[in-house]
Motif scaffolding. Structure first.
Motif, PDB file in Angstrom:
ATOM      1  N   SER A 138    -100.271  33.059   9.727  1.00  0.00           N
ATOM      2  CA  SER A 138     -99.837  33.506  11.223  1.00  0.00           C
ATOM      3  C   SER A 138     -98.455  34.545  11.099  1.00  0.00           C
ATOM      4  O   SER A 138     -98.616  35.493  11.779  1.00  0.00           O
ATOM      5  N   PHE A 139     -97.763  34.363  10.177  1.00  0.00           N
ATOM      6  CA  PHE A 139     -96.760  35.182   9.828  1.00  0.00           C
ATOM      7  C   PHE A 139     -97.232  36.499   9.480  1.00  0.00           C
ATOM      8  O   PHE A 139     -96.752  37.693   9.856  1.00  0.00           O
ATOM      9  N   LEU A 140     -98.231  36.664   8.621  1.00  0.00           N
ATOM     10  CA  LEU A 140     -98.860  37.954   8.231  1.00  0.00           C
ATOM     11  C   LEU A 140     -99.566  38.518   9.329  1.00  0.00           C
ATOM     12  O   LEU A 140     -99.767  39.820   9.322  1.00  0.00           O
ATOM     13  N   LYS A 141     -99.913  38.098  10.639  1.00  0.00           N
ATOM     14  CA  LYS A 141    -100.295  38.766  11.747  1.00  0.00           C
ATOM     15  C   LYS A 141     -99.382  39.645  12.348  1.00  0.00           C
ATOM     16  O   LYS A 141     -99.740  40.716  13.229  1.00  0.00           O
ATOM     17  N   HIS A 142     -98.141  39.351  12.061  1.00  0.00           N
ATOM     18  CA  HIS A 142     -96.846  40.154  12.412  1.00  0.00           C
ATOM     19  C   HIS A 142     -96.732  41.313  11.466  1.00  0.00           C
ATOM     20  O   HIS A 142     -95.966  41.517  10.662  1.00  0.00           O
ATOM     21  N   LYS A 143     -97.745  42.178  11.364  1.00  0.00           N
ATOM     22  CA  LYS A 143     -97.946  43.079  10.140  1.00  0.00           C
ATOM     23  C   LYS A 143     -96.685  44.150  10.032  1.00  0.00           C
ATOM     24  O   LYS A 143     -96.350  44.494   9.318  1.00  0.00           O
ATOM     25  N   SER A 144     -96.297  44.569  11.547  1.00  0.00           N
ATOM     26  CA  SER A 144     -94.907  45.458  11.441  1.00  0.00           C
ATOM     27  C   SER A 144     -93.732  44.857  11.079  1.00  0.00           C
ATOM     28  O   SER A 144     -92.940  45.840  10.418  1.00  0.00           O
ATOM     29  N   GLN A 145     -93.691  43.508  10.793  1.00  0.00           N
ATOM     30  CA  GLN A 145     -92.418  43.101  10.283  1.00  0.00           C
ATOM     31  C   GLN A 145     -92.559  42.625   8.850  1.00  0.00           C
ATOM     32  O   GLN A 145     -91.486  42.163   8.257  1.00  0.00           O
ATOM     33  N   ILE A 146     -93.793  43.070   7.918  1.00  0.00           N
ATOM     34  CA  ILE A 146     -93.647  42.435   6.560  1.00  0.00           C
ATOM     35  C   ILE A 146     -92.736  43.239   5.748  1.00  0.00           C
ATOM     36  O   ILE A 146     -93.038  44.359   5.659  1.00  0.00           O
ATOM     37  N   ARG A 147     -91.995  42.579   4.994  1.00  0.00           N
ATOM     38  CA  ARG A 147     -90.868  43.271   4.061  1.00  0.00           C
ATOM     39  C   ARG A 147     -91.520  43.179   2.725  1.00  0.00           C
ATOM     40  O   ARG A 147     -92.335  42.206   2.350  1.00  0.00           O
ATOM     41  N   PRO A 148     -90.592  43.950   1.603  1.00  0.00           N
ATOM     42  CA  PRO A 148     -91.162  43.739   0.298  1.00  0.00           C
ATOM     43  C   PRO A 148     -90.874  42.419  -0.222  1.00  0.00           C
ATOM     44  O   PRO A 148     -89.944  41.790   0.494  1.00  0.00           O
ATOM     45  N   LYS A 149     -91.278  42.170  -1.312  1.00  0.00           N
ATOM     46  CA  LYS A 149     -91.395  40.903  -1.988  1.00  0.00           C
ATOM     47  C   LYS A 149     -89.828  40.434  -2.142  1.00  0.00           C
ATOM     48  O   LYS A 149     -89.574  39.244  -1.821  1.00  0.00           O
ATOM     49  N   GLU A 150     -88.932  41.375  -2.231  1.00  0.00           N
ATOM     50  CA  GLU A 150     -87.729  40.829  -2.743  1.00  0.00           C
ATOM     51  C   GLU A 150     -86.521  40.537  -1.492  1.00  0.00           C
ATOM     52  O   GLU A 150     -85.723  39.790  -1.387  1.00  0.00           O
ATOM     53  N   HIS A 151     -87.131  40.968  -0.096  1.00  0.00           N
ATOM     54  CA  HIS A 151     -86.481  40.763   1.062  1.00  0.00           C
ATOM     55  C   HIS A 151     -86.589  39.071   1.474  1.00  0.00           C
ATOM     56  O   HIS A 151     -87.550  38.498   1.251  1.00  0.00           O
ATOM     57  N   LEU A 152     -85.428  38.762   2.378  1.00  0.00           N
ATOM     58  CA  LEU A 152     -85.383  37.374   2.574  1.00  0.00           C
ATOM     59  C   LEU A 152     -86.419  36.952   3.635  1.00  0.00           C
ATOM     60  O   LEU A 152     -86.957  35.811   3.459  1.00  0.00           O
ATOM     61  N   ILE A 153     -87.180  37.615   4.300  1.00  0.00           N
ATOM     62  CA  ILE A 153     -88.297  37.306   5.190  1.00  0.00           C
ATOM     63  C   ILE A 153     -89.661  37.807   4.576  1.00  0.00           C
ATOM     64  O   ILE A 153     -90.526  38.232   5.317  1.00  0.00           O
ATOM     65  N   SER A 154     -89.622  38.222   3.351  1.00  0.00           N
ATOM     66  CA  SER A 154     -91.028  38.715   2.814  1.00  0.00           C
ATOM     67  C   SER A 154     -91.977  37.386   2.992  1.00  0.00           C
ATOM     68  O   SER A 154     -91.569  36.223   3.129  1.00  0.00           O
ATOM     69  N   PRO A 155     -93.155  37.624   2.912  1.00  0.00           N
ATOM     70  CA  PRO A 155     -93.959  36.509   2.675  1.00  0.00           C
ATOM     71  C   PRO A 155     -93.901  35.437   1.623  1.00  0.00           C
ATOM     72  O   PRO A 155     -93.810  34.428   2.036  1.00  0.00           O
ATOM     73  N   GLU A 156     -93.503  36.055   0.624  1.00  0.00           N
ATOM     74  CA  GLU A 156     -93.130  35.217  -0.621  1.00  0.00           C
ATOM     75  C   GLU A 156     -92.080  34.393  -0.303  1.00  0.00           C
ATOM     76  O   GLU A 156     -92.048  33.249  -0.716  1.00  0.00           O
ATOM     77  N   ASN A 157     -90.914  34.844   0.253  1.00  0.00           N
ATOM     78  CA  ASN A 157     -89.808  34.272   0.430  1.00  0.00           C
ATOM     79  C   ASN A 157     -89.935  33.201   1.699  1.00  0.00           C
ATOM     80  O   ASN A 157     -89.073  32.002   1.790  1.00  0.00           O
TER      81      ASN A 157
ATOM     82  N   HIS B 279     -87.778  49.182   7.263  1.00  0.00           N
ATOM     83  CA  HIS B 279     -88.791  49.114   6.230  1.00  0.00           C
ATOM     84  C   HIS B 279     -89.823  49.814   6.575  1.00  0.00           C
ATOM     85  O   HIS B 279     -90.680  49.722   5.588  1.00  0.00           O
ATOM     86  N   LYS B 280     -90.203  50.096   7.787  1.00  0.00           N
ATOM     87  CA  LYS B 280     -91.550  51.053   7.924  1.00  0.00           C
ATOM     88  C   LYS B 280     -91.145  52.361   8.218  1.00  0.00           C
ATOM     89  O   LYS B 280     -91.906  53.332   8.002  1.00  0.00           O
ATOM     90  N   GLY B 281     -89.995  52.760   8.487  1.00  0.00           N
ATOM     91  CA  GLY B 281     -89.574  54.262   8.622  1.00  0.00           C
ATOM     92  C   GLY B 281     -90.118  55.121   9.678  1.00  0.00           C
ATOM     93  O   GLY B 281     -90.394  56.244   9.556  1.00  0.00           O
ATOM     94  N   ALA B 282     -90.509  54.176  10.860  1.00  0.00           N
ATOM     95  CA  ALA B 282     -91.535  54.791  11.750  1.00  0.00           C
ATOM     96  C   ALA B 282     -91.091  53.671  12.981  1.00  0.00           C
ATOM     97  O   ALA B 282     -90.756  52.692  12.736  1.00  0.00           O
ATOM     98  N   VAL B 283     -91.421  54.291  14.075  1.00  0.00           N
ATOM     99  CA  VAL B 283     -91.112  53.464  15.229  1.00  0.00           C
ATOM    100  C   VAL B 283     -92.418  52.410  15.622  1.00  0.00           C
ATOM    101  O   VAL B 283     -93.485  52.741  15.488  1.00  0.00           O
ATOM    102  N   VAL B 284     -91.862  51.199  15.624  1.00  0.00           N
ATOM    103  CA  VAL B 284     -92.769  50.143  15.956  1.00  0.00           C
ATOM    104  C   VAL B 284     -92.541  50.000  17.408  1.00  0.00           C
ATOM    105  O   VAL B 284     -91.698  49.592  17.921  1.00  0.00           O
ATOM    106  N   THR B 285     -93.766  50.120  18.226  1.00  0.00           N
ATOM    107  CA  THR B 285     -93.629  49.664  19.834  1.00  0.00           C
ATOM    108  C   THR B 285     -93.747  48.388  20.103  1.00  0.00           C
ATOM    109  O   THR B 285     -94.088  47.680  19.518  1.00  0.00           O
ATOM    110  N   GLY B 286     -93.173  48.404  21.276  1.00  0.00           N
ATOM    111  CA  GLY B 286     -93.266  47.038  21.879  1.00  0.00           C
ATOM    112  C   GLY B 286     -94.666  46.480  22.172  1.00  0.00           C
ATOM    113  O   GLY B 286     -94.903  45.269  22.001  1.00  0.00           O
ATOM    114  N   HIS B 287     -95.507  47.373  22.491  1.00  0.00           N
ATOM    115  CA  HIS B 287     -96.912  46.955  22.651  1.00  0.00           C
ATOM    116  C   HIS B 287     -97.445  46.457  21.249  1.00  0.00           C
ATOM    117  O   HIS B 287     -97.961  45.428  21.382  1.00  0.00           O
TER     118      HIS B 287
END
Length: 226
Positions: free
Chosen positions: A180-199, A51-59
């Motif tokens: 608090s979930f929105l603080k995990h910015k690298s994990q935010i999915r589109p609206k239709e995804h099961l773990i989008s903020p809306e869902n 969903h990001k198309g790029a590397v998300v680092t452990g840091h």
């Protein structure tokens, strides 16, 4: 369940963000009532998310985790592996169990929450390791062991029907869980995804509807005693 201010609550999560998806409301309410909450995230690492198309680092994942938990009032957390995101099946299970044994003996929780296993190999490995680490022992001090869920269990090859069910009313803290979930910015999915903020909100609303609340988190009891 968590209003006494005397509970020591341990939450064991496969990845950073699972702790919020499954227990965000629990964490906030427990901290608000001055209980000690400790979060163990077992694996982060540099990984390419589709969903990001790029590397998300452990840091980055650890920084997001710290910010998400701090927002809920929790400052006690640890990450066991910095380079094993989606690779826990390459770690000897006995090694993970030993690490969890050490944490349990040192923290002495009164409640422990572990992930419900899903299709993801890390979730399966961690459930099995946690289940082994929580085996019955003399002088048991844990009065509740339960599994938490997250929306992706909709694709779950093994169903848990023979456990007790426990619902936590999170109506007064749903917005904080979402924030608090929105603080995990690298994990935010589109609206239709099961773990989008809306869902995430819809999932809590569904669980709340099952028991006459506006929003709830659901847990599956593995063992409890008073």
């Amino acid at each position: 369940m968590i209003t006494s201010g005397t509970e020591r609550i341990l939450i064991i999560a496969p990845h950073a963000d699972d702790e919020i998806l499954g227990c965000g409301g629990l964490i906030e309410k427990a901290c608000r009532f001055n209980n000690h909450v400790k979060v163990i995230v077992v694996a982060v690492g540099d990984i390419t998310h589709p969903h990001k198309g790029a590397v998300v680092t452990g840091h980055t994942r650890k920084k997001e985790l710290q910010e998400a938990l701090a927002y809920l009032g929790c400052t006690d957390f640890d990450v066991l592996y910095d380079d094993k995101d989606s690779l826990l099946d390459t770690v000897p299970k006995s090694e993970i169990i030993q690490k969890l044994d050490t944490i349990l003996d040192g923290f002495r929780p009164t409640m422990v929450f572990i992930p419900l296993p899903s299709y993801h190999q890390d979730h399966i490995v961690l459930f099995e390791a946690s289940f082994a680490a929580l085996r019955p022992k003399p002088n048991q001090f844990i009065k509740l062991i339960a599994m938490y869920e997250y929306p992706l269990i909709t694709w779950q090859y093994q169903k848990f029907w023979n456990t007790g069910e426990l619902y936590l009313d999170i109506t007064d803290t749903m917005q904080k869980k979402l924030n608090s979930f929105l603080k995990h910015k690298s994990q935010i999915r589109p609206k239709e995804h099961l773990i989008s903020p809306e869902n995430v909100v819809k999932w809590a609303e569904m669980r709340g509807m099952e028991v006459g609340m506006k929003y709830a988190e659901k847990f599956y009891i593995l063992r409890s005693h008073m």
